[in-house]
Scaffold this motif. Structure first.
Motif, PDB file in Angstrom:
ATOM      1  N   GLY A  74       0.821  -1.214   0.000  1.00 44.56           N
ATOM      2  CA  GLY A  74       0.000   0.000   0.000  1.00 44.56           C
ATOM      3  C   GLY A  74       0.852   1.260   0.000  1.00 44.56           C
ATOM      4  N   GLN A  75       0.310   2.336   0.563  1.00 43.62           N
ATOM      5  CA  GLN A  75       1.020   3.624   0.547  1.00 43.62           C
ATOM      6  C   GLN A  75       2.095   3.678   1.627  1.00 43.62           C
ATOM      7  N   ASN A  76       1.935   2.868   2.680  1.00 37.73           N
ATOM      8  CA  ASN A  76       2.767   3.072   3.873  1.00 37.73           C
ATOM      9  C   ASN A  76       3.954   2.122   4.024  1.00 37.73           C
ATOM     10  N   PHE A  77       3.982   1.009   3.264  1.00 37.78           N
ATOM     11  CA  PHE A  77       5.074   0.044   3.446  1.00 37.78           C
ATOM     12  C   PHE A  77       5.804  -0.185   2.132  1.00 37.78           C
ATOM     13  N   ALA A  78       7.097   0.058   2.134  1.00 36.92           N
ATOM     14  CA  ALA A  78       7.890  -0.183   0.927  1.00 36.92           C
ATOM     15  C   ALA A  78       9.144  -0.986   1.264  1.00 36.92           C
ATOM     16  N   ARG A  82       0.279   7.459 -11.800  1.00 36.32           N
ATOM     17  CA  ARG A  82      -1.009   8.157 -11.804  1.00 36.32           C
ATOM     18  C   ARG A  82      -2.059   7.420 -12.629  1.00 36.32           C
ATOM     19  N   LEU A  83      -3.276   7.334 -12.139  1.00 36.54           N
ATOM     20  CA  LEU A  83      -4.409   6.848 -12.927  1.00 36.54           C
ATOM     21  C   LEU A  83      -5.214   8.074 -13.360  1.00 36.54           C
ATOM     22  N   PRO A  84      -5.633   8.126 -14.616  1.00 33.74           N
ATOM     23  CA  PRO A  84      -6.322   9.328 -15.098  1.00 33.74           C
ATOM     24  C   PRO A  84      -7.772   9.396 -14.608  1.00 33.74           C
ATOM     25  N   LEU A  85      -7.948   9.470 -13.301  1.00 32.88           N
ATOM     26  CA  LEU A  85      -9.260   9.550 -12.645  1.00 32.88           C
ATOM     27  C   LEU A  85      -9.340  10.889 -11.915  1.00 32.88           C
ATOM     28  N   PRO A  86     -10.507  11.263 -11.371  1.00 31.42           N
ATOM     29  CA  PRO A  86     -10.554  12.479 -10.547  1.00 31.42           C
ATOM     30  C   PRO A  86      -9.487  12.424  -9.449  1.00 31.42           C
ATOM     31  N   ALA A  87      -8.894  13.589  -9.164  1.00 32.35           N
ATOM     32  CA  ALA A  87      -7.713  13.659  -8.286  1.00 32.35           C
ATOM     33  C   ALA A  87      -7.941  13.030  -6.915  1.00 32.35           C
ATOM     34  N   ARG A  88      -9.183  13.062  -6.436  1.00 33.21           N
ATOM     35  CA  ARG A  88      -9.423  12.538  -5.075  1.00 33.21           C
ATOM     36  C   ARG A  88      -9.060  11.050  -4.969  1.00 33.21           C
ATOM     37  N   TYR A  89      -9.146  10.312  -6.090  1.00 34.32           N
ATOM     38  CA  TYR A  89      -8.783   8.893  -6.033  1.00 34.32           C
ATOM     39  C   TYR A  89      -7.294   8.727  -5.738  1.00 34.32           C
ATOM     40  N   HIS A  90      -6.478   9.540  -6.392  1.00 35.41           N
ATOM     41  CA  HIS A  90      -5.030   9.466  -6.173  1.00 35.41           C
ATOM     42  C   HIS A  90      -4.711   9.754  -4.703  1.00 35.41           C
ATOM     43  N   GLU A  91      -5.356  10.786  -4.186  1.00 36.68           N
ATOM     44  CA  GLU A  91      -5.121  11.151  -2.775  1.00 36.68           C
ATOM     45  C   GLU A  91      -5.522  10.021  -1.845  1.00 36.68           C
ATOM     46  N   ALA A  92      -6.525   9.239  -2.233  1.00 45.72           N
ATOM     47  CA  ALA A  92      -6.987   8.123  -1.401  1.00 45.72           C
ATOM     48  C   ALA A  92      -6.133   6.855  -1.601  1.00 45.72           C
ATOM     49  N   GLY A  93      -5.078   6.971  -2.414  1.00 41.22           N
ATOM     50  CA  GLY A  93      -4.189   5.819  -2.603  1.00 41.22           C
ATOM     51  C   GLY A  93      -4.544   4.944  -3.789  1.00 41.22           C
ATOM     52  N   VAL A  94      -5.521   5.399  -4.590  1.00 39.88           N
ATOM     53  CA  VAL A  94      -5.882   4.643  -5.804  1.00 39.88           C
ATOM     54  C   VAL A  94      -4.916   5.074  -6.904  1.00 39.88           C
ATOM     55  N   ARG A  95      -3.816   4.369  -7.009  1.00 44.36           N
ATOM     56  CA  ARG A  95      -2.734   4.705  -7.934  1.00 44.36           C
ATOM     57  C   ARG A  95      -2.067   3.415  -8.377  1.00 44.36           C
ATOM     58  N   ARG A  96      -1.129   3.506  -9.311  1.00 46.92           N
ATOM     59  CA  ARG A  96      -0.439   2.301  -9.791  1.00 46.92           C
ATOM     60  C   ARG A  96       0.728   2.005  -8.845  1.00 46.92           C
ATOM     61  N   TYR A  97       0.765   0.784  -8.313  1.00 49.89           N
ATOM     62  CA  TYR A  97       1.844   0.383  -7.392  1.00 49.89           C
ATOM     63  C   TYR A  97       2.883  -0.516  -8.088  1.00 49.89           C
ATOM     64  N   GLY A  98       2.420  -1.467  -8.894  1.00 49.20           N
ATOM     65  CA  GLY A  98       3.341  -2.442  -9.501  1.00 49.20           C
ATOM     66  C   GLY A  98       3.621  -3.571  -8.527  1.00 49.20           C
ATOM     67  N   PHE A  99       3.794  -4.792  -9.053  1.00 54.39           N
ATOM     68  CA  PHE A  99       4.018  -5.983  -8.213  1.00 54.39           C
ATOM     69  C   PHE A  99       5.189  -6.810  -8.762  1.00 54.39           C
ATOM     70  N   HIS A 100       5.424  -7.964  -8.163  1.00 60.57           N
ATOM     71  CA  HIS A 100       6.562  -8.834  -8.508  1.00 60.57           C
ATOM     72  C   HIS A 100       7.896  -8.120  -8.279  1.00 60.57           C
ATOM     73  N   GLY A 101       7.884  -7.098  -7.398  1.00 55.46           N
ATOM     74  CA  GLY A 101       9.081  -6.276  -7.217  1.00 55.46           C
ATOM     75  C   GLY A 101      10.262  -7.027  -6.613  1.00 55.46           C
TER      76      GLY A 101
END
Ligand SMILES: Nc1ncnc2c1ncn2[C@@H]1O[C@H](COP(=O)(O)OP(=O)(O)O)[C@@H](O)[C@H]1O
Ligand SMILES: CC(=O)OP(=O)(O)O
Ligand SMILES: [Mg+2]
Length: 392
Positions: A97-101, A162-181
């Protein structure tokens, strides 16, 4: 007696595990995997020299879950620790998610925060955390470390996340993260060891397993991934469709009156190779099948993989090295051949004999892009991080 760490890697169709020495470059003492979970689980264990020492099949075990198979796995690990002292368990955790990398100690508060991400990775997060909880119950004082599939992609640019959605989604963490890192981080290191000049350049790695994705890397760092907010996006997979017109989901809701649970089941468990073939999610089965639907499923898999790889060249402004990895990428020569044939216009020419024997370099000398096969080792990467975190 020496110190050891146990590593657990729960994928969508597999449970891979290894026991690593904490000193001396952490050589693998014993390792194994349970594959075909959801179809007919198959357990194989190997000793430090890679010799097979354990094999078990559950032919009628289609209903067995990752959790059911954890017991036999932990018993096996116990038997193979010999006189070694277990100092930690390292886990693959798919969504940070947004908090653990970066790798983190898994205490109760962290486990609860990660459990909240389960809806974003339903095929993985519950299995990852079930193993953490089971071990915490058995050995409450044993440190457990989580390594995140999303962590390596933290270097992606703002545009790539970034996902091309209304900005509030990005702020809520609805963004591209990527996996298999964890796998891509290992590939970046392995390529740098084999050919530092290539690793410093424009690389795309295609992790083709039951889950499948591709990652564009510049100088060993992720700049873009085919997977996004969840592990549903991008390439076609064993049971997931990959990139899908969101209008299809609206059709399911409006025309079929499906609820969220039914749609989730369709997108995570009934689509992809399984849905198109009507036969199997496992590439081994499909490659030897002569059913037209199964041939179509393999063809579509290759078509969609080639499309995603070509799209990622935009993020790099070209391509110098293409790497195949994971179950299908490492072992399925016909799949690599069909994907590369679709990328011939980029300058890829395969050497068929090298491809057939899964050689480290499978492109011909006339190819402008070098194509490699690098076996991934997520467990080794997790072991390295676990030992590093333990030693501060
Ligand atoms: N020898 C092989 N030939 C073709 N496909 C293979 C071979 N070995 C494994 N695979 C395929 O690899 C996939 C599983 O990959 P893996 O990376 O282990 O999956 P997971 O996503 O569960 O970690 C399955 O589709 C399996 O059929
Ligand atoms: C993120 C993902 O899809 O992982 P796997 O390939 O192990 O299922
Ligand atoms: Mg995997």
């Amino acid at each position: 007696m020496s110190n050891a760490v146990l590593v657990l890697n729960a994928g969508s169709s597999s449970l891979k595990f290894g026991i690593f020495d904490t000193e001396d470059g952490q050589p693998r003492r014993a390792h194994g995997m349970i594959e075909r979970i959801g179809e007919a689980p198959h357990f194989r264990g190997f000793d430090a020299e890679g010799r097979p020492v354990t094999e078990r099949r559950w032919e009628t075990g289609a209903a067995m879950t990752h959790e059911d198979l954890l017991g036999p796995l932990l018993d096996w690990a116990d038997d193979h620790l010999d006189s070694d002292h277990l100092v930690a368990v390292g886990h693959r955790i798919v969504h940070g998610g947004q908090n653990f990398a970066v790798p983190v100690r898994l205490d109760e508060a962290v486990i609860a925060a990660l459990a909240a991400l389960t809806p974003l990775a339903p095929l993985h997060q519950p299995h990852n955390l079930a193993a953490v909880r089971a071990i915490a119950r058995l050995r409450p004082n044993l440190p457990q470390i989580g390594c995140f599939d999303t962590g390596f992609h933290r270097t992606m640019t703002d545009v790539a996340t970034r996902l091309p959605l209304p900005a509030r989604y990005h702020e809520a963490g609805v963004r591209r993260y990527g996996f298999h890192g964890i796998s891509y981080e290992y590939i970046a290191h392995a390529l740098a060891a084999a050919d530092p000049a290539r690793a410093a350049g424009k690389v795309i790695a295609a992790h083709l397993g039951n889950g499948a994705s591709a990652c564009a890397m510049l100088a060993g760092r992720s700049v873009e991934s085919s997977m996004g907010f969840t592990a549903l996006d991008g390439l076609m997979m064993g049971t997931r469709p990959g990139t899908l017109d969101p209008g299809v989901v609206l059709y399911m809701v409006e025309q079929e009156q499906l609820d969220a649970k039914a749609i989730s089941r369709c997108l995570y468990s009934e689509s992809g190779l399984l849905g198109v073939s009507g036969e199997a999610s496992d590439m081994r089965t499909l490659l030897v099948s002569d059913r037209p639907e199964s041939r179509l499923a393999v063809d579509l898999f290759c078509h969609r993989a080639a499309r995603e790889i070509a799209a990622l060249t935009v993020a790099l402004g070209g391509l110098e090295t293409l790497v195949f990895t994971a179950g299908i990428g490492e072992h399925a020569a016909p799949v690599r051949r069909m994907i590369c044939a679709r990328l011939a216009h980029l300058g890829i020419v395969l050497d068929d004999a090298s491809n057939e024997r899964h050689a480290p370099v499978i492109s011909a000398s006339a190819s402008t892009i070098e194509v490699r096969v690098i076996p991934t080792d997520e467990e080794a990467m997790i072991a390295r991080h676990t030992v590093a975190l333990l030693s501060g």
